[in-house]
Each structure stands twice: as C-alpha cells, then as structure tokens.
Design a protein around this motif. Sequence first.
Motif, mmCIF file in Angstrom:
data_model
loop_
_atom_site.group_PDB
_atom_site.id
_atom_site.type_symbol
_atom_site.label_atom_id
_atom_site.label_comp_id
_atom_site.label_asym_id
_atom_site.label_seq_id
_atom_site.Cartn_x
_atom_site.Cartn_y
_atom_site.Cartn_z
ATOM 1 N N GLU A 1 -23.266 41.533 -15.321
ATOM 2 C CA GLU A 1 -24.602 42.136 -15.451
ATOM 3 C C GLU A 1 -24.889 42.614 -16.873
ATOM 4 O OE1 GLU A 1 -25.045 45.192 -12.467
ATOM 5 O OE2 GLU A 1 -24.266 43.861 -10.894
ATOM 6 N N VAL A 2 -23.972 43.416 -17.421
ATOM 7 C CA VAL A 2 -24.217 44.030 -18.731
ATOM 8 C C VAL A 2 -23.917 43.054 -19.862
ATOM 9 C CG1 VAL A 2 -23.763 46.067 -20.150
ATOM 10 C CG2 VAL A 2 -23.612 46.239 -17.665
ATOM 11 N N GLY A 3 -23.015 42.111 -19.598
ATOM 12 C CA GLY A 3 -22.682 41.128 -20.622
ATOM 13 C C GLY A 3 -23.429 39.824 -20.476
ATOM 14 N N ILE A 4 -23.180 39.094 -19.384
ATOM 15 C CA ILE A 4 -23.690 37.730 -19.256
ATOM 16 C C ILE A 4 -25.188 37.698 -18.980
ATOM 17 C CG2 ILE A 4 -23.358 35.516 -18.136
ATOM 18 C CD1 ILE A 4 -20.903 36.768 -19.700
ATOM 19 N N LEU A 5 -25.652 38.489 -18.038
ATOM 20 C CA LEU A 5 -27.074 38.454 -17.680
ATOM 21 C C LEU A 5 -27.937 39.195 -18.691
ATOM 22 C CD1 LEU A 5 -26.833 38.850 -13.795
ATOM 23 C CD2 LEU A 5 -27.176 36.766 -15.127
ATOM 24 N N ASN A 6 -27.498 40.385 -19.137
ATOM 25 C CA ASN A 6 -28.253 41.059 -20.200
ATOM 26 C C ASN A 6 -28.281 40.231 -21.471
ATOM 27 O OD1 ASN A 6 -28.785 43.237 -18.566
ATOM 28 N ND2 ASN A 6 -27.699 44.744 -19.801
ATOM 29 N N GLY A 7 -27.176 39.525 -21.741
ATOM 30 C CA GLY A 7 -27.121 38.677 -22.923
ATOM 31 C C GLY A 7 -27.841 37.352 -22.764
ATOM 32 N N ARG A 8 -28.315 37.083 -21.546
ATOM 33 C CA ARG A 8 -29.091 35.860 -21.248
ATOM 34 C C ARG A 8 -28.333 34.590 -21.628
ATOM 35 N NH1 ARG A 8 -35.447 37.424 -22.517
ATOM 36 N NH2 ARG A 8 -35.440 39.347 -21.277
ATOM 37 N N VAL A 9 -27.081 34.530 -21.182
ATOM 38 C CA VAL A 9 -26.284 33.332 -21.419
ATOM 39 C C VAL A 9 -26.923 32.141 -20.715
ATOM 40 C CG1 VAL A 9 -24.055 32.236 -20.995
ATOM 41 C CG2 VAL A 9 -24.156 34.635 -21.748
ATOM 42 N N GLN A 10 -27.083 31.055 -21.439
ATOM 43 C CA GLN A 10 -27.706 29.838 -20.923
ATOM 44 C C GLN A 10 -26.715 28.677 -20.997
ATOM 45 O OE1 GLN A 10 -30.933 29.772 -19.681
ATOM 46 N NE2 GLN A 10 -30.848 32.005 -19.984
ATOM 47 N N PRO A 11 -26.910 27.643 -20.186
ATOM 48 C CA PRO A 11 -26.061 26.455 -20.293
ATOM 49 C C PRO A 11 -26.052 25.921 -21.730
ATOM 50 C CG PRO A 11 -27.377 26.324 -18.298
ATOM 51 C CD PRO A 11 -27.889 27.516 -19.061
ATOM 52 N N PRO B 1 -21.680 27.893 -20.215
ATOM 53 C CA PRO B 1 -21.901 27.876 -21.661
ATOM 54 C C PRO B 1 -21.201 26.681 -22.296
ATOM 55 C CG PRO B 1 -20.224 29.476 -21.101
ATOM 56 C CD PRO B 1 -20.784 28.977 -19.796
ATOM 57 N N GLY B 2 -21.648 26.315 -23.486
ATOM 58 C CA GLY B 2 -21.020 25.191 -24.179
ATOM 59 C C GLY B 2 -19.669 25.549 -24.749
ATOM 60 N N ARG B 3 -19.527 26.811 -25.204
ATOM 61 C CA ARG B 3 -18.281 27.233 -25.828
ATOM 62 C C ARG B 3 -18.132 28.740 -25.665
ATOM 63 N NH1 ARG B 3 -17.895 24.927 -31.343
ATOM 64 N NH2 ARG B 3 -16.046 23.758 -30.738
ATOM 65 N N ILE B 4 -16.923 29.170 -25.302
ATOM 66 C CA ILE B 4 -16.603 30.592 -25.220
ATOM 67 C C ILE B 4 -15.554 30.892 -26.280
ATOM 68 C CG2 ILE B 4 -15.652 32.450 -23.800
ATOM 69 C CD1 ILE B 4 -16.590 30.909 -21.323
ATOM 70 N N VAL B 5 -15.863 31.851 -27.160
ATOM 71 C CA VAL B 5 -14.973 32.238 -28.247
ATOM 72 C C VAL B 5 -14.512 33.669 -27.998
ATOM 73 C CG1 VAL B 5 -14.699 32.485 -30.743
ATOM 74 C CG2 VAL B 5 -16.313 30.784 -29.818
ATOM 75 N N ALA B 6 -13.214 33.878 -27.909
ATOM 76 C CA ALA B 6 -12.661 35.222 -27.722
ATOM 77 C C ALA B 6 -12.102 35.721 -29.045
ATOM 78 C CB ALA B 6 -11.561 35.207 -26.661
ATOM 79 N N ILE B 7 -12.403 36.990 -29.366
ATOM 80 C CA ILE B 7 -11.998 37.578 -30.644
ATOM 81 C C ILE B 7 -11.236 38.865 -30.362
ATOM 82 C CG2 ILE B 7 -12.823 38.533 -32.833
ATOM 83 C CD1 ILE B 7 -15.390 36.814 -32.400
ATOM 84 N N ASP B 8 -10.006 38.957 -30.872
ATOM 85 C CA ASP B 8 -9.161 40.125 -30.624
ATOM 86 C C ASP B 8 -8.005 40.083 -31.628
ATOM 87 O OD1 ASP B 8 -8.740 42.130 -27.969
ATOM 88 O OD2 ASP B 8 -6.923 41.780 -29.141
ATOM 89 N N PRO B 9 -7.489 41.231 -32.056
ATOM 90 C CA PRO B 9 -6.365 41.214 -33.008
ATOM 91 C C PRO B 9 -4.994 41.065 -32.364
ATOM 92 C CG PRO B 9 -7.126 43.462 -32.677
ATOM 93 C CD PRO B 9 -8.065 42.587 -31.902
ATOM 94 N N ALA B 10 -4.927 41.063 -31.033
ATOM 95 C CA ALA B 10 -3.625 40.993 -30.348
ATOM 96 C C ALA B 10 -3.397 39.589 -29.806
ATOM 97 C CB ALA B 10 -3.561 42.012 -29.219
ATOM 98 N N GLU B 11 -2.327 38.940 -30.228
ATOM 99 C CA GLU B 11 -2.054 37.570 -29.796
ATOM 100 C C GLU B 11 -1.815 37.499 -28.282
ATOM 101 O OE1 GLU B 11 -1.574 33.718 -29.200
ATOM 102 O OE2 GLU B 11 -2.393 34.629 -31.032
ATOM 103 N N ALA B 12 -1.200 38.515 -27.708
ATOM 104 C CA ALA B 12 -0.962 38.498 -26.258
ATOM 105 C C ALA B 12 -2.284 38.454 -25.497
ATOM 106 C CB ALA B 12 -0.145 39.715 -25.839
#
Length: 365
Positions: free
Chosen positions: A157-167, A192-203
């Motif tokens: 709700e707060v991420g995907i729908l509020n962000g209006r993610v489209q195909p 979505p066409g591409r999902i990019v995850a960003i984080d400083p922890a490799e695990a």
Amino acid sequence: MRALVYHGPGQRSWDVVPDPAIDRPTDAIVRIDSSTICGTDLHILKGDVPEVRPGPVRGHEAVGTVVEVGSGVGTVKPGDRVLVSCITSCGRCRFCKERRYGLCMGGGGWIFGHLIDGLQAEYARVPFADTSVYKVPEGLSDEQVLFLADILPTSVEVGILNGRVQPGDTVAIVGAGPIGLAAILTAKLYTPGRIVAIDPAEARLEKARQFGADDTIDNGSDDAVAKVMELTGGLGADVAIEAVGIHETFELCADLVRPGGHVANVGVHGHPATLHLERLWIRDVTITTGLVDTYTTPRLLKLIAEGRLDATPFATHRFPLEETTAAYDTFADAARTNALKVVLEAAPAGQDALERDEALVGHHA
C-alpha cells in the motif's frame, strides 16, 4: 498473564500484567498463538515515537484464537483462528468509509502497542473485532499469514500502490530489510520491468536476490545514483521506495528517481530529512508518505490461500513467546544475526490452555 512491557527508551521486560477484559461490546479477547517484532517496535524502544508512554504491552502483529467476544460482535466467535491486524477500524468514521483505516477517528487506527496494550502477550483485547480481524483460511499455518498483519500490506500500500508501480517500470528499493524485501515480493505482483535493491549489507542484498530483485547495489561501496542511471539509460528509476527511515536513504531516493517519477516513503522516520525542493520542483517528482491502512489484507490473504504468494521466507528465527526479550536482542542485532522476522510461538493449546481460556472468560463473566 505475561507480556513484553515497555518501560521507557531502552527499557523492556517480560512481566506479569493483568489479564485483558472485554471493555466494550465490540471487543474480543484473543489468545495469542504467534506474534512477531516489527522495526517500529525498535523505533519505539529508541524513543523515536514519543507519544508512546511507558507502560503498554508491545507489539501489533499476531495470529491467535478467539476465546471471548463482546455482545456486539457478530462475525467471529470463540474458537475461531484469526489474523490480528496492526490496524483496527471503527468502520463508521469518515476515514474508515474511505478505506483509510490507519487514520480512523473512532478509536481505531494504529493503537496496538501505541495507544493501548499490544500483542506480544499471552492474551490481548482486540477492539472493533468485526472489522479488525480476519479469519484464517482452513489449512494455513500461522507463519503463512502472520506477516499479513503488517509488513506485506504496508509494502504494497505505502510502497507499491502509493508509488504507482506500473508494468515495465524500474523500481529502486532503498533498504533490503523486512519492509524492503516485502516491497520486492509485492512489487512482482505488478510486473515491473526491473527491481533494483540498494543496501550496504551483502547478506541483505543476497536476500533481496532470493526474494526476486533483478539487480543489487551495495551503496556502502558503490555510487547508487550512478549505478541506477547506468541501468536506466540516464533517466533514473520510475519509482523509488524508501524502506529504512533515515534521512540519508530518503534523500538518496529523491536523487535517483527520474523526472516525473514517484518517491514512496515507507520507512518510519524519527528525525528530520532534508527536502530539496530547489531541485525537485522542476522535475515533477511526486513524494508520498503514509501509514498502512490494511485495505489490501483480504486480497493478500486470498493470494496466500491460493498459493500465489509465499511470505514464509521472512521467518528466520523462532522463539518461545516467553523468550521475547531474547528475540528482541536477536532482531535488533540483525547485522550480525541476519534476522529478518522473528516468530514468537506460544505453547501448543493443550488442556492447560483450554482451562486457562475458560478461567479467563469465567473471571470476566
């Protein structure tokens, strides 16, 4: 009964507290079978949510069994297994009629562990039971549905729908903790066409790949903005989702989103973040914030029941309910323990539990 009680910033303990009792006709008493700990609980323990005063039982996510209902409850009965949502709804106020249950003005909203006793306990009072719990479909385990109490509806709700993610969109998710991973999992429902995850922890980046991220960026060693621009031909992400709750990650999202794109803030912030309107206004960037309303919970529950969605990989550690303080230590030290979500499991409901349920109801009669 026993429960995890908040005694002020940095102070918590597993205490004996009064049994919950029916206070209003719309209440139910639920025996807690499984509960979990949220990042918001850690924010509260740090003092980041000052309206939470010392005293209340912690927790706002649980699966349990109804043991008593008030005279005004008609949709659940003793013996029903239910998902107890982090959000309660009076069902009558302006915001509830708009499906904005998190803003309920009739005594609901986010109240568990916030304004009233929460769910990290042996029993709990659940206000507005008719509109605030969900029957667990036959055959589903606690762990299959437990994370629908908060992180999955929050992410969608707060991420995907509020962000209006489209195909076809490029979705950049900053933070690969439980909420960020839930955003990866639920973003895939919108192709979505591409999902990019960003984080400083490799695990955590490895977990992000397991949950379905197409690309991962270690922003502890790499320039995340430059990497996202490289992946998108210089445009930036269509949707940037902030899933941490610190100013650096919010500002990073604002830097890597494309002109005309959306920044959806999901993280709980305890301190201010700089809003660079001098750069954002001319780029037509939309920024949204929000508290989960849980209007997607029935839909997500159906997807899990039909085998279309699996939330069980979030459960990385399990503790008996009476070891909740140890569970907090493990969850708070996720950098070392690699904890995503800890599951607090009550003892199986044998004869002792049944006798306790009967005693509890008898005491309130």
